[in-house]
Design a protein around this motif. Sequence first.
Motif: not given
Length: 315
Positions: A135-161
């Motif tokens: 809500d671009w009229q609500d100063r209590g929230t519109c100043v806080l938020l942004g857009d974006g994306a992040g990703a990880v590849v997760v795979t089976a491991a047998s080394d305890g990591r």
Amino acid sequence: MILSNKELETIVDTTDEWITRRTGIQERRIASKHREETSTDLATQAALNALDMAGMEPNQMDMIVVGTVTPDRQFPSTACMLQKTLNANRIAAFDVSAGCSGFLYALSIVNDAIRAGSCKTALVLGVERLSTIVDWQDRGTCVLLGDGAGAVVVTAASDGRGILSTHLRADGNLWDLLYAQYGHEYLPEVLKDVDIKPFHLRMEGNRLFKRAIGCLSSIATEALEHNSLTSEDIALVVPHQANLRIIQAMAGNLNFPMEKVFTNVHKYGNTSSASIPIALDEANRQGLLKKDDRALLVAFGAGLTWGSSIVTWSI
Ligand code: UT7
């Protein structure tokens, strides 16, 4: 586009000084409807970057799980839209709606699936276009938020990591502290490229603020105790980036010096599900995570939801 605090001063009754002092945020990224920046587009770019870093191909994935509260459509899921752009067909793909904890919920599901043997390698993402529901009229929230994306590849491991444990919580009694509701479609001229949706976000910031510090601190402690670790065993804390004051208070409660706590909220604001994978990627590219380092991930958001995970870095 990058939207600075100064530009927000022209949209709502706020100041750069107030936003910086109360939140640590200086600017945020806003996606455009004209430049191929839908949630699916942002997810695709993040997924390709993660696959490239992992040296893997989309057809090697067994599952795609996306944490998001701002999919392009009510259905199908962002994960299925992404599956098409990646051409990673005939595997499981679905979204998880868990507010700002969406990435940790998705990571936990994938971790359990890998441990159960139903999946070997998965793409896990956090993707948001919060600008579409602000809500671009609500100063209590519109100043806080942004857009974006992040990703990880997760795979089976047998080394305890890898993922040592995940911890998830929710309290639906407090859903009305942060939610989306149907509303008007006002959009300031400077943001005419935003693809606004017919509902917007409502938040009781001050009550959330207090809850956030308690929940983040307790779920991080749970992860440490579960693995018989102390703050000294953790190389880097990668928290959800909602507000620098929340992060500092949590770090104080847990006895982490701020040098061990990654923050980039000043550049991106609160990107909900996307904040932890974006922060993880930046920390990794800056050389802050080395092989065998332990990272503590911790998030809190709408639902209410909160969660944590401890990961032994394996690359
Ligand atoms: O992502 C997970 C979920 N989200 C969170 O966890 C967010 C948690 N909450 C917060 O980060 C903080 O509560 C906020 C940043 C949202 C607000 O900070 P605060 O220190 O809790 O401020 P407040 O809400 O108590 O408001 C203080 C004053 C009020 O004015 P009065 O009543 O004291 O005259 C607000 O109207 O600040 C005013 N205010 C603003 N002033 C200038 C609120 N927003 C703004 C603004 N610019 N953008």
